[in-house]
Design a protein around this motif. Structure first.
Motif, PDB file in Angstrom:
ATOM      1  N   TYR A 196       0.852  -1.176   0.000  1.00 19.63           N
ATOM      2  CA  TYR A 196       0.000   0.000   0.000  1.00 19.63           C
ATOM      3  C   TYR A 196       0.895   1.236   0.000  1.00 19.63           C
ATOM      4  N   PRO A 197       0.456   2.324  -0.601  1.00 19.51           N
ATOM      5  CA  PRO A 197       1.302   3.521  -0.671  1.00 19.51           C
ATOM      6  C   PRO A 197       1.606   4.140   0.695  1.00 19.51           C
ATOM      7  N   ARG A 198       0.793   3.840   1.717  1.00 19.41           N
ATOM      8  CA  ARG A 198       1.049   4.428   3.030  1.00 19.41           C
ATOM      9  C   ARG A 198       1.960   3.565   3.897  1.00 19.41           C
ATOM     10  N   ILE A 199       2.722   2.663   3.280  1.00 19.80           N
ATOM     11  CA  ILE A 199       3.721   1.894   4.004  1.00 19.80           C
ATOM     12  C   ILE A 199       4.736   2.862   4.623  1.00 19.80           C
ATOM     13  N   ALA A 200       5.248   2.534   5.815  1.00 13.58           N
ATOM     14  CA  ALA A 200       6.220   3.407   6.485  1.00 13.58           C
ATOM     15  C   ALA A 200       7.470   3.571   5.618  1.00 13.58           C
ATOM     16  N   ARG A 201       8.164   4.683   5.811  1.00 11.33           N
ATOM     17  CA  ARG A 201       9.358   4.974   5.014  1.00 11.33           C
ATOM     18  C   ARG A 201      10.656   4.798   5.803  1.00 11.33           C
ATOM     19  N   LYS A 202      10.545   4.637   7.102  1.00 12.40           N
ATOM     20  CA  LYS A 202      11.753   4.506   7.916  1.00 12.40           C
ATOM     21  C   LYS A 202      11.582   3.373   8.923  1.00 12.40           C
ATOM     22  N   GLY A 203      12.722   2.823   9.364  1.00 10.57           N
ATOM     23  CA  GLY A 203      12.718   1.791  10.374  1.00 10.57           C
ATOM     24  C   GLY A 203      12.400   0.419   9.814  1.00 10.57           C
ATOM     25  N   ARG A 204      12.460  -0.564  10.707  1.00 15.88           N
ATOM     26  CA  ARG A 204      12.230  -1.946  10.299  1.00 15.88           C
ATOM     27  C   ARG A 204      10.826  -2.147   9.733  1.00 15.88           C
ATOM     28  N   GLN A 205       9.849  -1.392  10.272  1.00 16.74           N
ATOM     29  CA  GLN A 205       8.471  -1.540   9.812  1.00 16.74           C
ATOM     30  C   GLN A 205       8.280  -1.063   8.381  1.00 16.74           C
ATOM     31  N   SER A 206       9.307  -0.448   7.801  1.00 19.53           N
ATOM     32  CA  SER A 206       9.204  -0.003   6.409  1.00 19.53           C
ATOM     33  C   SER A 206       9.684  -1.071   5.425  1.00 19.53           C
ATOM     34  N   VAL A 207      10.314  -2.136   5.937  1.00 17.71           N
ATOM     35  CA  VAL A 207      10.875  -3.169   5.065  1.00 17.71           C
ATOM     36  C   VAL A 207       9.749  -4.044   4.499  1.00 17.71           C
ATOM     37  N   ILE A 208       9.883  -4.417   3.254  1.00 20.51           N
ATOM     38  CA  ILE A 208       8.863  -5.204   2.570  1.00 20.51           C
ATOM     39  C   ILE A 208       8.571  -6.481   3.346  1.00 20.51           C
ATOM     40  N   GLY A 209       7.306  -6.665   3.733  1.00 23.85           N
ATOM     41  CA  GLY A 209       6.878  -7.862   4.437  1.00 23.85           C
ATOM     42  C   GLY A 209       6.893  -7.751   5.940  1.00 23.85           C
ATOM     43  N   TYR A 210       7.611  -6.767   6.497  1.00 20.03           N
ATOM     44  CA  TYR A 210       7.718  -6.628   7.945  1.00 20.03           C
ATOM     45  C   TYR A 210       6.665  -5.656   8.488  1.00 20.03           C
ATOM     46  N   ASN A 211       5.458  -5.748   7.921  1.00 20.60           N
ATOM     47  CA  ASN A 211       4.333  -4.919   8.328  1.00 20.60           C
ATOM     48  C   ASN A 211       3.083  -5.519   7.706  1.00 20.60           C
ATOM     49  N   ASN A 212       1.931  -4.945   8.010  1.00 24.06           N
ATOM     50  CA  ASN A 212       0.673  -5.459   7.448  1.00 24.06           C
ATOM     51  C   ASN A 212       0.246  -4.714   6.195  1.00 24.06           C
ATOM     52  N   LYS A 213       1.171  -3.951   5.630  1.00 24.34           N
ATOM     53  CA  LYS A 213       0.856  -3.149   4.437  1.00 24.34           C
ATOM     54  C   LYS A 213       1.660  -3.600   3.222  1.00 24.34           C
ATOM     55  N   SER A 214       2.346  -4.714   3.321  1.00 25.68           N
ATOM     56  CA  SER A 214       3.141  -5.177   2.187  1.00 25.68           C
ATOM     57  C   SER A 214       3.287  -6.691   2.224  1.00 25.68           C
ATOM     58  N   TRP A 215       3.518  -7.259   1.036  1.00 21.81           N
ATOM     59  CA  TRP A 215       3.683  -8.701   0.853  1.00 21.81           C
ATOM     60  C   TRP A 215       4.913  -8.891  -0.023  1.00 21.81           C
ATOM     61  N   GLY A 216       5.887  -9.688   0.415  1.00 25.34           N
ATOM     62  CA  GLY A 216       7.126  -9.774  -0.333  1.00 25.34           C
ATOM     63  C   GLY A 216       7.652 -11.188  -0.515  1.00 25.34           C
ATOM     64  N   LEU A 217       8.295 -11.394  -1.675  1.00 27.39           N
ATOM     65  CA  LEU A 217       9.069 -12.601  -1.952  1.00 27.39           C
ATOM     66  C   LEU A 217      10.543 -12.229  -1.834  1.00 27.39           C
ATOM     67  N   TRP A 218      11.261 -12.880  -0.921  1.00 28.65           N
ATOM     68  CA  TRP A 218      12.683 -12.602  -0.696  1.00 28.65           C
ATOM     69  C   TRP A 218      13.520 -13.687  -1.358  1.00 28.65           C
ATOM     70  N   ARG A 219      14.617 -13.250  -1.944  1.00 26.62           N
ATOM     71  CA  ARG A 219      15.615 -14.186  -2.468  1.00 26.62           C
ATOM     72  C   ARG A 219      16.901 -13.916  -1.699  1.00 26.62           C
ATOM     73  N   TRP A 220      17.343 -14.929  -0.939  1.00 31.69           N
ATOM     74  CA  TRP A 220      18.537 -14.769  -0.103  1.00 31.69           C
ATOM     75  C   TRP A 220      19.776 -15.184  -0.878  1.00 31.69           C
TER      76      TRP A 220
END
Length: 539
Positions: A427-451
């Motif tokens: 969602y566009p209102r995802i946080a911009r700073k801190g850990r909560q801004s990282v893709i998937g580390y909040n309820n406003k984003s869904w992410g596929l990570w490649r390690w």
């Protein structure tokens, strides 16, 4: 007179006494006798047929009415006293421990101790095993049926007891309640069965429709391939004819040159054969400009002719290749618009290829670079010193410029072979700073990570699922069905592999989101390498 009639009714015509048995035996002809009397009388008769002692009118009692033989009609529980015929019992007397037909029931004792029940052969469980009396009561405490002696003198005398009818009615009430619940559950199960049957029918209909669509699609592909084949072959044929004409022209020019050279050679040969020196010298001077060329001029002519041959003798393979590749790309693009994601048969004809997704530099972290075409994201060792705004991410991320608030959409990305990266939606209102801004580390984003040690995981609301599939391709397909709440990731290897599908109820417009090289995340004790990763939006 009535008294005489009643005595006749109760008198055995054999012994002329009142019936000695509690209930007389009745033959199928309707005559009644004492059991001992009729048994002795019939035993003294010979032959296969027996006659009633009162058979003055020739009434014959046939053997198959007197005995039970294979094939005889079933009568359920027979009357105990109708020994020579199978007459169905109407009631069973617990006191007499006998079953009675309608005839015997009429003369049966009506005293209270003679308890009548529906016909049964199971008399043992109808009496108390201790007092051998009829079970008449029910002890609620011990949940057992008891007799009157158990109630008055036995261990149940202090317990709350009920008559069998009272206890039975209470139990029936409970059973009816259970029956209502079971009926409700059965109806619910029937509804579910109907729902599943309807689902199966719909799936079958969809499968038939999809089969038809795929068949039409493949036919269209074949048609386009035939058209492309014709176009490429026509281009090859055109170039062949063009080269052939040019070569023919060169051959004609060389043939003319050959004839000219032959003419010169013949003239020179004539001069060489002359004996008059004056003629030879004068002939050579007059033709010196024609056939006394320098060797340097000959080399230039040969080089010019060779260049002409090379120029006209080669096909334009580049043009043929471009024609072929552009045609195939057009077919592939059309196919992707109609059919791409393997498990989404319901979106065959209406999925949109999101070819206009670009990286929004206004959201890009200063630790990443964005290409001039806004398609490629790379990790940067040098800060980009972009203006500080509320939209800019602190971490190595960037949002896509386009938003999705309805419909089905598909796009592809290409990635670096190694390193860490993330793709997803937010969602566009995802946080911009801190850990909560990282893709998937909040309820406003869904992410596929490649390690960077060759494994995938998916993250939403800080909950990580490690995928079993190991990375085997640098191309990914992403499919979004906004209304259905599905976000799916596919690895575009051979065959295409489904990696994961998020399901959610989307409540805001979604943007594609990308991230590279998150060195600050030391989660799950993973070891990180210093590899700059990159992502590129293909279409």
């Amino acid at each position: 007179m009535a008294s005489v009639d009643l005595r006749d009714e109760l008198t055995c015509s054999i012994c002329l006494n009142i019936y000695t048995d509690p209930v007389p035996v009745t033959l199928i002809c309707g005559h009644r006798f004492c059991q001992d009397c009729i048994t002795k009388t019939l035993d003294n008769q010979s032959g296969r047929e027996y006659s009633c002692p009162e058979g003055k009118h020739g009434f014959i009692v046939v053997e198959n009415f007197l005995s039970t033989r294979p094939g005889q009609k079933e009568v359920g529980i027979p009357c105990t006293y109708c020994v020579h015929s199978l007459v169905p019992a109407a009631k069973t007397c617990l006191h007499c421990e006998a079953s009675l037909c309608e005839t015997h029931l009429r003369v049966h004792s009506k005293s209270p101790e003679h308890v009548l029940i529906e016909p049964t052969t199971s008399l043992r469980n109808r009496k108390c095993s201790v007092h051998k009396k009829v079970l008449e009561y029910y002890c609620s405490k011990d949940a057992v049926c008891i007799c009157v002696s158990c109630r008055l003198d036995g261990q149940h005398r202090t317990h709350k007891v009920e008559t069998l009818n009272e206890a039975s009615e209470k139990k029936k009430k409970k059973l009816r309640n259970i029956m209502e619940k079971l009926t409700s559950k059965k109806k619910e199960a029937e509804k579910r069965v109907q729902s599943l049957q309807e689902l199966r029918r719909q799936v079958q209909e969809k499968a038939a429709g999809v089969t038809e669509q795929v068949g039409a699609l493949l036919k269209d592909i074949m048609k386009q391939l035939k058209t492309l084949e014709k176009r490429v072959l026509n281009e090859i044929s055109r170039q062949k004819e063009q080269v052939s004409l040019r070569v023919s022209d060169q051959i004609q020019q060389l043939e003319i040159k050959k004839e000219e050279l032959s003419r010169k050679m013949g003239h020179i040969e004539e001069l060489c054969n002359m004996t008059d020196p004056l003629t030879v010298l004068q002939g050579c001077e007059s033709d010196s400009d024609d056939y006394c060329d320098t060797e340097e001029g000959d080399n230039e002519d040969r080089e010019r002719d060779d260049n002409k041959v090379r120029a006209v003798g080669n096909l334009d393979v580049g043009l043929i290749s471009v024609t072929l590749h552009s045609g195939l790309a057009g077919i592939v693009t059309g196919v992707k618009r109609q059919l791409h994601v393997p498990d989404s048969s319901d979106m065959l004809l209406d999925v949109n290829t999101a070819s206009d997704i670009l990286l929004d530099v206004n959201t890009a972290s200063n630790d990443v670079t964005v290409s001039d075409d806004f398609k490629t994201l790379c990790r940067s060792e040098i800060s980009q010193s972009r203006p500080e705004t509320s939209d800019r991410f602190e971490k190595n991320q960037v949002l896509g410029s386009r938003s999705f608030s309805s419909g089905r959409h598909y796009w592809e990305v290409e990635s670096s072979e190694s390193g860490r990266w993330i793709v997803g939606m937010a969602y566009p209102r995802i946080a911009r700073k801190g850990r909560q801004s990282v893709i998937g580390y909040n309820n406003k984003s869904w992410g596929l990570w490649r390690w960077d040690h060759d494994e995938y995981s998916v993250i939403h609301e800080s909950k990580e699922i490690l995928l079993t599939h190991r990375p085997s391709s640098q191309r990914l397909g992403i499919y979004l069905d906004y209304e259905a709440g599905r976000l799916s990731f596919y690895e575009l290897c051979e065959p295409i592999t489904h990696l994961h599908t998020f399901t959610a109820t989307f409540t805001e417009p979604l943007h594609a989101i990308f991230g590279v090289d998150f060195q600050f995340l030391k989660v799950h004790h993973r070891s990180f390498q210093s590899v700059n990763s990159w992502l590129r939006i293909i279409h």
